[in-house]
Design a protein around this motif. Structure first.
Motif, PDB file in Angstrom:
ATOM      1  N   VAL A  52       0.879  -1.164   0.000  1.00  0.00           N
ATOM      2  CA  VAL A  52       0.000   0.000   0.000  1.00  0.00           C
ATOM      3  C   VAL A  52       0.918   1.215   0.000  1.00  0.00           C
ATOM      4  O   VAL A  52       1.652   1.447   0.963  1.00  0.00           O
ATOM      5  N   ALA A  53       0.889   1.972  -1.098  1.00  0.00           N
ATOM      6  CA  ALA A  53       1.828   3.079  -1.251  1.00  0.00           C
ATOM      7  C   ALA A  53       1.133   4.285  -1.875  1.00  0.00           C
ATOM      8  O   ALA A  53       0.089   4.157  -2.514  1.00  0.00           O
ATOM      9  N   PRO A  54       1.742   5.452  -1.700  1.00  0.00           N
ATOM     10  CA  PRO A  54       1.154   6.663  -2.290  1.00  0.00           C
ATOM     11  C   PRO A  54       1.092   6.592  -3.812  1.00  0.00           C
ATOM     12  O   PRO A  54       1.934   5.959  -4.452  1.00  0.00           O
ATOM     13  N   ASP A  55       0.115   7.272  -4.374  1.00  0.00           N
ATOM     14  CA  ASP A  55      -0.043   7.287  -5.832  1.00  0.00           C
ATOM     15  C   ASP A  55       1.001   8.153  -6.530  1.00  0.00           C
ATOM     16  O   ASP A  55       1.133   8.116  -7.745  1.00  0.00           O
ATOM     17  N   ARG A  56       1.758   8.926  -5.750  1.00  0.00           N
ATOM     18  CA  ARG A  56       2.817   9.778  -6.305  1.00  0.00           C
ATOM     19  C   ARG A  56       3.896   9.975  -5.248  1.00  0.00           C
ATOM     20  O   ARG A  56       3.720   9.568  -4.098  1.00  0.00           O
ATOM     21  N   ASP A  57       4.953  10.621  -5.628  1.00  0.00           N
ATOM     22  CA  ASP A  57       6.082  10.869  -4.728  1.00  0.00           C
ATOM     23  C   ASP A  57       5.656  11.755  -3.562  1.00  0.00           C
ATOM     24  O   ASP A  57       5.059  12.803  -3.760  1.00  0.00           O
ATOM     25  N   HIS A  58       5.966  11.295  -2.358  1.00  0.00           N
ATOM     26  CA  HIS A  58       5.706  12.063  -1.138  1.00  0.00           C
ATOM     27  C   HIS A  58       6.986  12.201  -0.321  1.00  0.00           C
ATOM     28  O   HIS A  58       6.936  12.235   0.909  1.00  0.00           O
ATOM     29  N   SER A  59       8.120  12.280  -1.008  1.00  0.00           N
ATOM     30  CA  SER A  59       9.385  12.459  -0.297  1.00  0.00           C
ATOM     31  C   SER A  59       9.311  13.720   0.564  1.00  0.00           C
ATOM     32  O   SER A  59       8.801  14.749   0.135  1.00  0.00           O
ATOM     33  N   GLY A  60       9.816  13.617   1.766  1.00  0.00           N
ATOM     34  CA  GLY A  60       9.805  14.747   2.685  1.00  0.00           C
ATOM     35  C   GLY A  60       8.496  14.947   3.411  1.00  0.00           C
ATOM     36  O   GLY A  60       8.310  15.946   4.109  1.00  0.00           O
ATOM     37  N   ALA A  61       7.570  14.004   3.301  1.00  0.00           N
ATOM     38  CA  ALA A  61       6.251  14.149   3.934  1.00  0.00           C
ATOM     39  C   ALA A  61       6.299  13.948   5.441  1.00  0.00           C
ATOM     40  O   ALA A  61       5.350  14.288   6.136  1.00  0.00           O
ATOM     41  N   SER A  62       7.388  13.379   5.925  1.00  0.00           N
ATOM     42  CA  SER A  62       7.550  13.091   7.342  1.00  0.00           C
ATOM     43  C   SER A  62       6.351  12.268   7.843  1.00  0.00           C
ATOM     44  O   SER A  62       5.864  11.410   7.130  1.00  0.00           O
ATOM     45  N   ASN A  63       5.873  12.564   9.050  1.00  0.00           N
ATOM     46  CA  ASN A  63       4.797  11.784   9.662  1.00  0.00           C
ATOM     47  C   ASN A  63       3.416  12.364   9.401  1.00  0.00           C
ATOM     48  O   ASN A  63       2.475  12.082  10.141  1.00  0.00           O
ATOM     49  N   SER A  64       3.262  13.153   8.344  1.00  0.00           N
ATOM     50  CA  SER A  64       1.982  13.824   8.113  1.00  0.00           C
ATOM     51  C   SER A  64       0.867  12.828   7.810  1.00  0.00           C
ATOM     52  O   SER A  64       1.083  11.787   7.207  1.00  0.00           O
TER      53      SER A  64
END
Length: 162
Positions: free
Chosen positions: A32-44
């Motif tokens: 289960v992964a994001p549909d796009r890059d979320h680099s730097g999203a931290s714990n949001s």
């Protein structure tokens, strides 16, 4: 062993594909992964709208939320058979020092740990090319030692470029 896999580079990243392929040989995996890059999203977390979750033709699930959201949704999908571990990665680039505070890869593993699962974050440094399969094999070797993992900890594995 049942393994929940997520990342912050997105569901189509070569790192998550290599990791899932390597682990699926001997384990039950759910991606289960994001549909796009979320680099730097931290714990949001996504709190202002409903999340969508779609199953892809390769069996992976893509979510329009953050890596941390993906861990929560993945645990719900595993509801009848809890995972034994949450693994996040393989991240494109190392997660060392202050970068670990911002990393969505590390955050996904941390969320697993917050929810009382052993957790592993896997990142790969690029050299002349990306060695995804080598990093996945190293993660598999580390996973074989899961019984030696300290409880309530996150292991942050950074694979050097070859």
């Amino acid at each position: 062993m049942r393994i929940l896999i997520s990342n912050d580079d997105g569901v189509h990243s070569p790192g998550i594909v290599a990791l899932a392929d390597a682990l699926a040989v001997h384990h039950e995996v759910l991606v289960v992964a994001p549909d796009r890059d979320h680099s730097g999203a931290s714990n949001s977390l996504t709190l202002t709208r409903p999340l969508s979750l779609d199953r892809m033709s390769n069996g992976f699930y893509r979510c329009d939320g953050t890596p941390t959201d993906c861990v929560h949704l993945g645990l719900r999908l595993f509801r009848d058979h809890e995972p034994d571990i949450v693994i996040s990665g393989i991240n494109a680039g190392p997660n060392l020092g202050d970068d670990t505070l911002y990393s969505g890869t590390v955050a996904a593993a941390m969320e697993g740990r917050y929810l009382r699962y052993p957790a592993l974050a896997v990142s790969l440094e690029k050299s002349d090319q990306w060695y995804w399969d080598s990093a996945a094999q190293l993660a598999l070797r580390v996973l074989d030692k899961i019984d030696q993992f300290p409880t309530q900890r996150v292991l942050n594995l950074n694979v050097p470029g070859m």
